[in-house]
Design an enzyme around this catalytic site. Structure first.
Site, PDB file in Angstrom:
ATOM      1  N   THR A  55      45.062  45.958  38.515  1.00 45.79           N
ATOM      2  CA  THR A  55      44.362  44.720  39.685  1.00 45.79           C
ATOM      3  C   THR A  55      44.856  43.339  39.344  1.00 45.79           C
ATOM      4  O   THR A  55      45.089  42.732  40.316  1.00 45.79           O
ATOM      5  CB  THR A  55      42.832  44.833  39.272  1.00 45.79           C
ATOM      6  N   THR A 105      42.703  47.688  34.296  1.00 46.91           N
ATOM      7  CA  THR A 105      41.441  47.453  33.333  1.00 46.91           C
ATOM      8  C   THR A 105      40.977  48.922  32.843  1.00 46.91           C
ATOM      9  O   THR A 105      40.279  49.048  31.787  1.00 46.91           O
ATOM     10  CB  THR A 105      40.454  46.542  33.757  1.00 46.91           C
TER      11      THR A 105
HETATM   12  C1  SIN Z   1      41.987  47.421  37.281  1.00 50.94           C
HETATM   13  O1  SIN Z   1      43.072  47.029  37.046  1.00 50.94           O
HETATM   14  O2  SIN Z   1      40.982  46.664  37.080  1.00 50.94           O
HETATM   15  C2  SIN Z   1      41.698  48.861  38.112  1.00 50.94           C
HETATM   16  C3  SIN Z   1      42.880  49.613  38.327  1.00 50.94           C
HETATM   17  C4  SIN Z   1      43.545  50.093  37.105  1.00 50.94           C
HETATM   18  O3  SIN Z   1      43.184  50.190  35.928  1.00 50.94           O
HETATM   19  O4  SIN Z   1      44.755  50.184  37.153  1.00 50.94           O
END
Ligand code: SIN
Length: 339
Positions: free
Chosen positions: A23, A103
């Site tokens: 993200t 994340t």
């Molecule tokens: C995010 O980055 O918050 C969600 C998607 C991911 O983990 O690549």
């Protein structure tokens, strides 16, 4: 007579910023798209170009290692990332590393690095819950904070760190606990510290072994065995357990209900797993607390293990590493008590 005090300017830290997607590299159709957007579209150079203030604290070099959502981080990618960071950390002209990461599995990757990198230099993994295109995106400040921590002398020898929402977490403890909120990251014993006005402040240290004190070195690992997770629910189906055991795993983490209870319907299959050479590790799906040996189940009799307080998805990382050098259940159990 005036006395001039000449302070030698401290040279800026030299940081390598490695992009992997997520993200923090996402983009939404409009600024109100805080949760629905395209992930992993911005290159790491573009992300850094939008953060000119970072140049005031560090000389930053970028590398785009991957560009995908973190759910795609398999064992091969963990090894590739770890080996790349290890080789960078050996260079005199690198003072610290920042990895931008989705994340969703940031806690798994960070824990893998925490257990396998042989360096005291700071390694910080950072993500964002909102893409840079969204109102109140946490991406730019999280990244700035990650660079601040990686550039800091006080962050040395603390293992791999995850920075989010003004907090500095140890990779051992941190877990993503929410699908959309910015304060999604929690450590059960609290963060190690905070970043306040651009300054990292630590209040605690990781108590368990990591990095230079760890028995595993990324430089010596070319493969890790498959370890699966079985997520428990009331009235477990034995067929699902057997399918997992037939899939070629070397160990299974059983994300049990409560404090590690195992449904009567699957006990025989898990006892059988051990007879087939597959390790069984009792954990808990609750996300908190300790699973105690020989309490809910007779682990000594079955030759099973327990996760101590580790969550199942991070217990999987630890078990994969432990199995690279050991197959004795007693010694594998020690891994959960020492790391
Ligand atoms: C995010 O980055 O918050 C969600 C998607 C991911 O983990 O690549």
């Amino acid at each position: 007579m005036t006395r001039d005090i000449v302070m030698a300017a401290r040279p800026k830290a030299r940081i390598v910023l490695i992009g992997t997607g997520g993200t923090i590299a996402g983009h939404g159709a409009s600024s109100i798209n805080t949760s629905a957007y395209d992930c992993s579209v911005l290159r790491i150079d573009d992300i850094l170009a939008d953060l000119p203030v970072a140049a005031s604290i560090a000389d930053i070099r970028t590398e785009q290692l991957f560009q995908f959502g973190s759910e795609n981080f398999g064992n091969a990618q963990l090894l590739q990332l770890g080996k790349r960071i290890s080789s960078l950390l050996k260079r005199d002209n690198v003072d610290g590393i920042v990895v931008t990461h989705g994340t969703d599995t940031i806690d798994e990757t960070a824990y893998f690095l925490h257990l396998t990198l042989k360096s005291t230099k700071p390694v910080v993994v950072v993500g964002a819950m909102r893409p840079p295109s969204a109102l109140s995106s946490d991406g730019p400040l999280n990244l700035y904070h990650a660079i601040v921590v990686a550039a800091s002398q006080v962050a040395h020898s603390k293992g791999t760190l995850v920075v989010a929402n003004d907090e500095i977490h140890t990779a051992r403890d941190v877990v993503k606990t929410n699908t959309f909120k910015q304060d999604a990251f929690r450590s059960p014993y609290g963060p190690l510290g905070f970043i306040v006005e651009g300054k990292p402040i630590f209040y605690r240290l990781p108590a368990r072994r990591h990095t230079t004190e760890s028995e595993w070195s990324i430089d010596e690992i070319d493969e890790v065995p498959e370890v699966g997770i079985i997520y428990a629910h009331g009235g477990m189906n034995d067929a699902m357990v057997r399918a997992m055991l037939d899939s070629g795993v070397k160990a299974v983490i059983y994300a049990a209900t409560g404090n590690g209870n195992v449904a009567t319907s699957i006990v025989d299959s898990l006892v059988d797993a051990r007879l087939r050479g597959i390790h069984v590790v009792r954990g808990s799906r609750t996300g908190g607390g300790v699973v105690i040996r020989n309490a809910a189940q007779p682990d000594d009799r079955y030759d099973w293990l327990v996760t101590d307080d580790q969550v199942p998805h991070k217990a999987r990382i630890l078990m994969m590493l432990a199995l690279t050098g050991e197959n004795c259940a007693r010694k594998l159990q020690n891994a959960f008590l020492n790391y």
